[in-house]
Scaffold this motif. Structure first.
Motif, PDB file in Angstrom:
ATOM      1  N   TRP A  11     -17.926  14.609 -17.431  1.00  0.00           N
ATOM      2  CA  TRP A  11     -16.972  14.178 -16.423  1.00  0.00           C
ATOM      3  C   TRP A  11     -15.543  14.244 -16.940  1.00  0.00           C
ATOM      4  O   TRP A  11     -15.277  13.932 -18.100  1.00  0.00           O
ATOM      5  N   THR A  12     -14.642  14.656 -16.058  1.00  0.00           N
ATOM      6  CA  THR A  12     -13.222  14.715 -16.406  1.00  0.00           C
ATOM      7  C   THR A  12     -12.657  13.303 -16.532  1.00  0.00           C
ATOM      8  O   THR A  12     -13.229  12.344 -16.014  1.00  0.00           O
ATOM      9  N   PRO A  13     -11.508  13.151 -17.218  1.00  0.00           N
ATOM     10  CA  PRO A  13     -10.868  11.833 -17.296  1.00  0.00           C
ATOM     11  C   PRO A  13     -10.423  11.344 -15.917  1.00  0.00           C
ATOM     12  O   PRO A  13     -10.317  12.114 -14.958  1.00  0.00           O
ATOM     13  N   LEU A  14     -10.147  10.054 -15.832  1.00  0.00           N
ATOM     14  CA  LEU A  14      -9.757   9.415 -14.572  1.00  0.00           C
ATOM     15  C   LEU A  14      -8.469  10.008 -14.014  1.00  0.00           C
ATOM     16  O   LEU A  14      -7.505  10.265 -14.741  1.00  0.00           O
ATOM     17  N   GLU A  15      -8.458  10.170 -12.689  1.00  0.00           N
ATOM     18  CA  GLU A  15      -7.241  10.460 -11.947  1.00  0.00           C
ATOM     19  C   GLU A  15      -7.074   9.360 -10.901  1.00  0.00           C
ATOM     20  O   GLU A  15      -8.028   9.014 -10.189  1.00  0.00           O
ATOM     21  N   VAL A  16      -5.880   8.801 -10.782  1.00  0.00           N
ATOM     22  CA  VAL A  16      -5.617   7.764  -9.784  1.00  0.00           C
ATOM     23  C   VAL A  16      -5.478   8.414  -8.416  1.00  0.00           C
ATOM     24  O   VAL A  16      -4.750   9.402  -8.251  1.00  0.00           O
ATOM     25  N   VAL A  17      -6.161   7.859  -7.440  1.00  0.00           N
ATOM     26  CA  VAL A  17      -6.083   8.353  -6.066  1.00  0.00           C
ATOM     27  C   VAL A  17      -5.040   7.557  -5.292  1.00  0.00           C
ATOM     28  O   VAL A  17      -4.080   8.109  -4.768  1.00  0.00           O
ATOM     29  N   TYR A  18      -5.228   6.254  -5.188  1.00  0.00           N
ATOM     30  CA  TYR A  18      -4.178   5.378  -4.651  1.00  0.00           C
ATOM     31  C   TYR A  18      -4.423   3.958  -5.142  1.00  0.00           C
ATOM     32  O   TYR A  18      -5.498   3.650  -5.681  1.00  0.00           O
ATOM     33  N   THR A  19      -3.433   3.118  -4.985  1.00  0.00           N
ATOM     34  CA  THR A  19      -3.497   1.737  -5.456  1.00  0.00           C
ATOM     35  C   THR A  19      -3.264   0.787  -4.289  1.00  0.00           C
ATOM     36  O   THR A  19      -3.027   1.205  -3.156  1.00  0.00           O
ATOM     37  N   SER A  20      -3.317  -0.499  -4.577  1.00  0.00           N
ATOM     38  CA  SER A  20      -3.097  -1.517  -3.540  1.00  0.00           C
ATOM     39  C   SER A  20      -1.625  -1.888  -3.420  1.00  0.00           C
ATOM     40  O   SER A  20      -1.293  -2.961  -2.932  1.00  0.00           O
ATOM     41  N   ASN A  21      -0.746  -1.006  -3.869  1.00  0.00           N
ATOM     42  CA  ASN A  21       0.699  -1.216  -3.706  1.00  0.00           C
ATOM     43  C   ASN A  21       1.223  -0.416  -2.524  1.00  0.00           C
ATOM     44  O   ASN A  21       0.649   0.601  -2.133  1.00  0.00           O
ATOM     45  N   GLU A  22       2.335  -0.861  -1.948  1.00  0.00           N
ATOM     46  CA  GLU A  22       3.047  -0.071  -0.949  1.00  0.00           C
ATOM     47  C   GLU A  22       3.528   1.228  -1.602  1.00  0.00           C
ATOM     48  O   GLU A  22       3.886   1.226  -2.777  1.00  0.00           O
ATOM     49  N   PRO A  23       3.577   2.360  -0.864  1.00  0.00           N
ATOM     50  CA  PRO A  23       3.198   2.530   0.552  1.00  0.00           C
ATOM     51  C   PRO A  23       1.739   2.927   0.742  1.00  0.00           C
ATOM     52  O   PRO A  23       1.304   3.096   1.866  1.00  0.00           O
ATOM     53  N   ALA A  24       0.982   3.094  -0.362  1.00  0.00           N
ATOM     54  CA  ALA A  24      -0.418   3.490  -0.219  1.00  0.00           C
ATOM     55  C   ALA A  24      -1.205   2.443   0.545  1.00  0.00           C
ATOM     56  O   ALA A  24      -2.145   2.755   1.279  1.00  0.00           O
ATOM     57  N   SER A  25      -0.823   1.191   0.385  1.00  0.00           N
ATOM     58  CA  SER A  25      -1.548   0.090   0.993  1.00  0.00           C
ATOM     59  C   SER A  25      -0.568  -1.003   1.372  1.00  0.00           C
ATOM     60  O   SER A  25       0.534  -1.081   0.827  1.00  0.00           O
ATOM     61  N   ILE A  26      -0.961  -1.851   2.315  1.00  0.00           N
ATOM     62  CA  ILE A  26      -0.256  -3.122   2.428  1.00  0.00           C
ATOM     63  C   ILE A  26      -0.430  -3.840   1.099  1.00  0.00           C
ATOM     64  O   ILE A  26      -1.512  -3.855   0.528  1.00  0.00           O
ATOM     65  N   GLN A  27       0.627  -4.432   0.597  1.00  0.00           N
ATOM     66  CA  GLN A  27       0.613  -4.949  -0.765  1.00  0.00           C
ATOM     67  C   GLN A  27      -0.596  -5.835  -1.045  1.00  0.00           C
ATOM     68  O   GLN A  27      -0.880  -6.785  -0.316  1.00  0.00           O
ATOM     69  N   ASP A  28      -1.317  -5.471  -2.118  1.00  0.00           N
ATOM     70  CA  ASP A  28      -2.472  -6.215  -2.611  1.00  0.00           C
ATOM     71  C   ASP A  28      -3.646  -6.249  -1.631  1.00  0.00           C
ATOM     72  O   ASP A  28      -4.484  -7.156  -1.685  1.00  0.00           O
ATOM     73  N   ASN A  29      -3.729  -5.254  -0.748  1.00  0.00           N
ATOM     74  CA  ASN A  29      -4.903  -5.107   0.096  1.00  0.00           C
ATOM     75  C   ASN A  29      -6.142  -4.944  -0.794  1.00  0.00           C
ATOM     76  O   ASN A  29      -6.047  -4.463  -1.915  1.00  0.00           O
ATOM     77  N   HIS A  30      -7.290  -5.305  -0.291  1.00  0.00           N
ATOM     78  CA  HIS A  30      -8.512  -5.207  -1.090  1.00  0.00           C
ATOM     79  C   HIS A  30      -9.110  -3.801  -1.101  1.00  0.00           C
ATOM     80  O   HIS A  30     -10.038  -3.551  -1.869  1.00  0.00           O
ATOM     81  N   ILE A  31      -8.636  -2.897  -0.251  1.00  0.00           N
ATOM     82  CA  ILE A  31      -9.115  -1.501  -0.168  1.00  0.00           C
ATOM     83  C   ILE A  31     -10.622  -1.406  -0.457  1.00  0.00           C
ATOM     84  O   ILE A  31     -11.069  -0.740  -1.389  1.00  0.00           O
TER      85      ILE A  31
END
Length: 408
Positions: free
Chosen positions: A224-244
């Motif tokens: 398996w390849t190393p981790l790549e970040v897709v999105y986080t629970s920060n704005e604008p990817a998410s409403i801040q601290d959403n549980h996604i």
């Protein structure tokens, strides 16, 4: 021994506190009123388990570099240690096996012991009958471990929250596996250390986040390849601290979509969750939260059982122009689910739900997957995940004319 027990109690308390952290409230989108329609017929095999699944593998809750024996559990043959299944099926086999499943170990009744989250690490097993599963040769489970406490997220209070993984999901794009999963309370430091040295990670790991969705890929299911970040629970990817919660990823002929449970603990109780659909062209950059689309349900049969029920977890699949959502439904105020429903759609937004539950008791996140398709029918397999930690296997067939008629 007292020190170890005290440590795990403390870690468990931190995990519980972390899971219940509130996020800013918003305006709850309102679904259209359900349309009165005749009920869908019950497909053959829809509610019958063929067998209890047995998995031969190891569950390891150690952080990298540690091998404390008390945190290594042999889960071979024990069907009360499993959670978050997702299956890819290869009719002609792939590296010798027709069924490939990713899951996370979890011990006992879900939610009863938060320290069990330390075992929720992505693990891969294979099978040729859907019932007996083994770790594929050359792979050591789990493929990713949880971080040490000192490598976990430290909130403004200064008290670290123990990091852990959950909600694994994958697909095979014709060339490679794309494995996605959710992390809670990981420091940017450890994500940078474990992740790919890429422009993607540099761009997305510029701010600490409570939660993160990551991706790994593999051409053989073993390396398996190393981790790549897709999105986080920060704005604008998410409403801040959403549980996604429970993101699930599917590809159609041209594009890739993700579905996730938009969980807002600050909604007025009883909490009614939404399902969001994001779009991506590369599997890493998805529509930000405020530009994503909300899934609409033509009917919500679970409300006939309990008006407080809503979606807690989900799993998505796609075949022959149909999108499917396997929905874990329950009282979200209790951070759990009670039963599974299967929904389907032609546009990926407007879904019709089978009125008969796929499973109606003690149920958590489950998964459906296509085994074959003809002009008239789609044959499915399903791994039903129970809150007790057991998996059940079943098969059923959907008639395409009935699916079409249900959307008219």
């Amino acid at each position: 021994m007292f020190f170890k027990r005290s440590t795990y109690f403390f870690l468990g308390l931190l995990l519980l506190i972390g899971c219940k952290k509130d996020i800013p409230s918003g305006i709850t989108p309102v679904d259209p009123e359900p349309i009165d329609r005749s009920k869908m017929p019950i497909p053959a095999g829809f509610t019958d388990n063929l067998a209890s699944i047995k998995i031969s593998s190891i569950a390891n809750a150690n952080e990298p570099g540690s091998s404390r024996p008390e945190l290594i559990q042999d889960i071979s043959g024990k069907n009360a240690s499993y959670c978050h299944p997702d299956v890819e099926y290869f009719p002609k086999g792939f590296n010798g096996y027709k069924y490939w499943m990713v899951f996370t170990p979890y011990f006992g009744i879900l939610g009863s012991d938060r320290a069990a989250s330390l075992y929720e690490n992505p693990s891969i097993v294979v099978s040729n009958d859907g019932k007996e599963w083994i770790t594929p040769t050359g792979l050591s489970n789990p493929i990713q471990r949880r971080p040490a406490l000192e490598d976990s997220y430290i909130p403004p209070s200064g008290i670290p929250n123990q990091g852990y993984w959950s909600d694994v999901d994958w697909n095979f794009n014709g060339k490679e596996f794309e494995l996605y999963y959710r992390g809670c309370f990981f420091s940017n430091k450890i994500l940078k250390q474990w992740g790919a040295k890429s422009n993607n990670n540099t761009r997305k790991l510029n701010q600490e986040a409570e939660r993160v969705v990551v991706r790994q890929t593999s051409i053989d299911g073993i390396h398996w390849t190393p981790l790549e970040v897709v999105y986080t629970s920060n704005e604008p990817a998410s409403i801040q601290d959403n549980h996604i919660i429970s993101p699930s990823f599917v590809r159609n002929e041209n594009e890739m979509f993700s579905y996730e449970v938009d969980f807002k603990p600050t909604y007025q109780s009883p909490i009614m969750t939404n399902i969001l659909r994001r779009l991506s062209s590369n599997g890493l950059d998805f529509t930000p939260y405020r530009n994503s689309k909300q899934v609409k349900f033509i009917n919500k049969p679970w409300l006939e059982l309990n008006k407080n029920y809503s979606t807690w977890h989900l799993q998505a699949a796609y075949i022959d122009g149909y999108y499917f959502l396997c929905l874990a439904i329950g009282n979200v105020d209790r951070y759990s689910s009670d039963l599974n429903y299967l929904a389907y759609s032609k546009d990926g937004i407007h879904f019709r739900v089978f009125e008969t539950p796929l499973a109606s008791s003690n149920v958590y996140r489950s998964a459906v997957f296509a085994k074959s398709s003809s002009t008239n029918d789609i044959e499915f397999g399903a791994v039903i995940g129970y809150k007790s930690g057991a998996f059940g296997y079943r098969e059923f067939k959907l008639n395409k004319k009935i699916l079409e008629d249900g959307l008219k």
